[in-house]
Design a protein around this motif. Structure first.
Motif, mmCIF file in Angstrom:
data_model
loop_
_atom_site.group_PDB
_atom_site.id
_atom_site.type_symbol
_atom_site.label_atom_id
_atom_site.label_comp_id
_atom_site.label_asym_id
_atom_site.label_seq_id
_atom_site.Cartn_x
_atom_site.Cartn_y
_atom_site.Cartn_z
ATOM 1 N N VAL A 1 0.854 -1.187 0.000
ATOM 2 C CA VAL A 1 0.000 0.000 0.000
ATOM 3 C C VAL A 1 0.895 1.244 0.000
ATOM 4 N N ILE A 2 0.432 2.268 -0.706
ATOM 5 C CA ILE A 2 1.213 3.510 -0.790
ATOM 6 C C ILE A 2 0.347 4.666 -0.290
ATOM 7 N N ILE A 3 0.862 5.407 0.673
ATOM 8 C CA ILE A 3 0.210 6.633 1.140
ATOM 9 C C ILE A 3 0.912 7.804 0.448
ATOM 10 N N CYS A 4 0.130 8.656 -0.193
ATOM 11 C CA CYS A 4 0.710 9.790 -0.925
ATOM 12 C C CYS A 4 0.221 11.091 -0.307
ATOM 13 N N ALA A 5 1.139 11.838 0.267
ATOM 14 C CA ALA A 5 0.800 13.120 0.894
ATOM 15 C C ALA A 5 1.281 14.253 0.002
ATOM 16 N N ALA A 6 0.367 15.129 -0.380
ATOM 17 C CA ALA A 6 0.775 16.260 -1.214
ATOM 18 C C ALA A 6 -0.192 17.417 -1.024
ATOM 19 N N GLY A 7 0.337 18.616 -1.223
ATOM 20 C CA GLY A 7 -0.476 19.807 -1.079
ATOM 21 C C GLY A 7 -0.681 20.515 -2.407
ATOM 22 N N MET A 8 -1.466 21.550 -2.364
ATOM 23 C CA MET A 8 -1.786 22.411 -3.512
ATOM 24 C C MET A 8 -2.427 21.596 -4.652
ATOM 25 N N ALA A 9 -1.859 21.604 -5.863
ATOM 26 C CA ALA A 9 -2.511 20.887 -6.964
ATOM 27 C C ALA A 9 -2.501 19.371 -6.755
ATOM 28 N N ALA A 10 -1.598 18.880 -5.903
ATOM 29 C CA ALA A 10 -1.625 17.508 -5.379
ATOM 30 C C ALA A 10 -1.858 16.429 -6.420
ATOM 31 N N HIS A 11 -0.943 16.306 -7.380
ATOM 32 C CA HIS A 11 -1.057 15.246 -8.395
ATOM 33 C C HIS A 11 -0.529 13.905 -7.900
ATOM 34 N N LEU A 12 0.194 13.925 -6.766
ATOM 35 C CA LEU A 12 1.016 12.767 -6.400
ATOM 36 C C LEU A 12 0.238 11.453 -6.328
ATOM 37 N N GLY A 13 -0.909 11.460 -5.620
ATOM 38 C CA GLY A 13 -1.677 10.222 -5.497
ATOM 39 C C GLY A 13 -2.088 9.686 -6.863
ATOM 40 N N GLY A 14 -2.564 10.564 -7.708
ATOM 41 C CA GLY A 14 -3.017 10.144 -9.039
ATOM 42 C C GLY A 14 -1.880 9.631 -9.901
ATOM 43 N N VAL A 15 -0.737 10.289 -9.822
ATOM 44 C CA VAL A 15 0.419 9.851 -10.625
ATOM 45 C C VAL A 15 0.902 8.486 -10.144
ATOM 46 N N MET A 16 0.975 8.336 -8.834
ATOM 47 C CA MET A 16 1.395 7.032 -8.284
ATOM 48 C C MET A 16 0.407 5.946 -8.703
ATOM 49 N N ALA A 17 -0.877 6.244 -8.544
ATOM 50 C CA ALA A 17 -1.908 5.248 -8.868
ATOM 51 C C ALA A 17 -1.893 4.896 -10.355
ATOM 52 N N ALA A 18 -1.483 5.849 -11.194
ATOM 53 C CA ALA A 18 -1.426 5.592 -12.635
ATOM 54 C C ALA A 18 -0.360 4.558 -12.984
ATOM 55 N N HIS A 19 0.627 4.403 -12.071
ATOM 56 C CA HIS A 19 1.757 3.524 -12.377
ATOM 57 C C HIS A 19 1.762 2.242 -11.554
ATOM 58 N N THR A 20 0.685 1.989 -10.798
ATOM 59 C CA THR A 20 0.628 0.757 -9.998
ATOM 60 C C THR A 20 -0.822 0.365 -9.795
ATOM 61 N N THR A 21 -1.036 -0.934 -9.565
ATOM 62 C CA THR A 21 -2.384 -1.380 -9.172
ATOM 63 C C THR A 21 -2.464 -1.594 -7.659
ATOM 64 N N LEU A 22 -1.395 -1.300 -6.936
ATOM 65 C CA LEU A 22 -1.470 -1.334 -5.466
ATOM 66 C C LEU A 22 -2.463 -0.276 -4.994
ATOM 67 N N PRO A 23 -3.090 -0.502 -3.817
ATOM 68 C CA PRO A 23 -3.960 0.553 -3.292
ATOM 69 C C PRO A 23 -3.167 1.800 -2.929
ATOM 70 N N VAL A 24 -3.666 2.936 -3.391
ATOM 71 C CA VAL A 24 -3.034 4.223 -3.104
ATOM 72 C C VAL A 24 -3.993 5.046 -2.237
ATOM 73 N N ILE A 25 -3.470 5.508 -1.105
ATOM 74 C CA ILE A 25 -4.257 6.354 -0.208
ATOM 75 C C ILE A 25 -3.753 7.784 -0.373
ATOM 76 N N GLY A 26 -4.641 8.662 -0.740
ATOM 77 C CA GLY A 26 -4.271 10.062 -0.941
ATOM 78 C C GLY A 26 -4.493 10.867 0.327
ATOM 79 N N LEU A 27 -3.473 11.615 0.699
ATOM 80 C CA LEU A 27 -3.538 12.423 1.921
ATOM 81 C C LEU A 27 -3.291 13.881 1.540
ATOM 82 N N PRO A 28 -4.352 14.676 1.448
ATOM 83 C CA PRO A 28 -4.163 16.085 1.079
ATOM 84 C C PRO A 28 -3.465 16.851 2.202
ATOM 85 N N MET A 29 -2.533 17.693 1.820
ATOM 86 C CA MET A 29 -1.826 18.518 2.799
ATOM 87 C C MET A 29 -2.455 19.910 2.848
ATOM 88 N N ALA A 30 -2.654 20.392 4.057
ATOM 89 C CA ALA A 30 -3.215 21.732 4.221
ATOM 90 C C ALA A 30 -2.127 22.778 4.000
#
Ligand code: RP5
Length: 168
Positions: free
Chosen positions: A61-90
């Motif tokens: 499992v991959i946790i992706c923390a990113a702020g502002m436009a926050a592409h990280l979760g989507g980019v990671m998920a685009a390159h893997t079928t593992l579950p990706v948890i997106g964590l928006p940063m304030a």
């Protein structure tokens, strides 16, 4: 030490303070984790390479923390079928609402399971990772049940304390 099953990837080192709760929770569950600074837009090749090899490298499992436009979760998920948890940063100026929408609003086909922004989200991201891993790990499932029971007991104790204070 066994290979980490959880990867916590943050878009910037500036995200690190908000992730402390996630680190602590995973440690509480004796789950080793890897933590990396990888940016979807500043280091896009590294992001693709990390996500593309994550399954082969033993992550579950991959946790992706990113702020502002926050592409990280989507980019990671685009390159893997593992579950990706997106964590928006304030962050400024929209206090995480921007990152929340950017993370949660994945078009159909590539899901990112999104938790709330900031410190509360960091804890829930870790707990959600635990719940995913607990599906295949009875010991971990028991620990998660015990965690919930402790949490319930703490709320009941707080209520009893409040009632006693009100009777004074
Ligand atoms: C995102 O932009 C990061 O995840 C961070 O939340 C935000 C600001 O990054 P820095 O300018 O602090 O590096 O990519």
């Amino acid at each position: 030490m066994s290979h980490p099953l959880v990867a916590i990837v943050m878009g910037s080192k500036s995200d690190l303070p908000a992730l402390k709760g996630a680190f602590e929770l995973l440690q509480q569950f004796d789950l080793p984790f890897a933590a990396r600074v990888i940016s979807a837009h500043r280091t896009p090749e590294i992001a693709a390479e990390f996500a593309g090899n994550a399954e082969k490298n033993g992550f579950k499992v991959i946790i992706c923390a990113a702020g502002m436009a926050a592409h990280l979760g989507g980019v990671m998920a685009a390159h893997t079928t593992l579950p990706v948890i997106g964590l928006p940063m304030a962050g400024e100026p929209f206090n995480g609402l921007d990152a929340l929408l950017a993370t949660v609003q994945m078009p159909p086909g590539i899901p990112v399971a999104t938790v709330t922004a900031g410190k509360a989200g960091a804890k829930n991201a870790a707990l959600f990772a635990v719940a995913i891993l607990a599906l295949q790990d009875k010991n971990l499932a028991e620990k998660l049940k015990a965690f919930r029971a402790d949490q319930t007991a703490a709320v009941i104790a707080a209520d009893m304390e409040l009632q006693l204070e009100l009777q004074k």
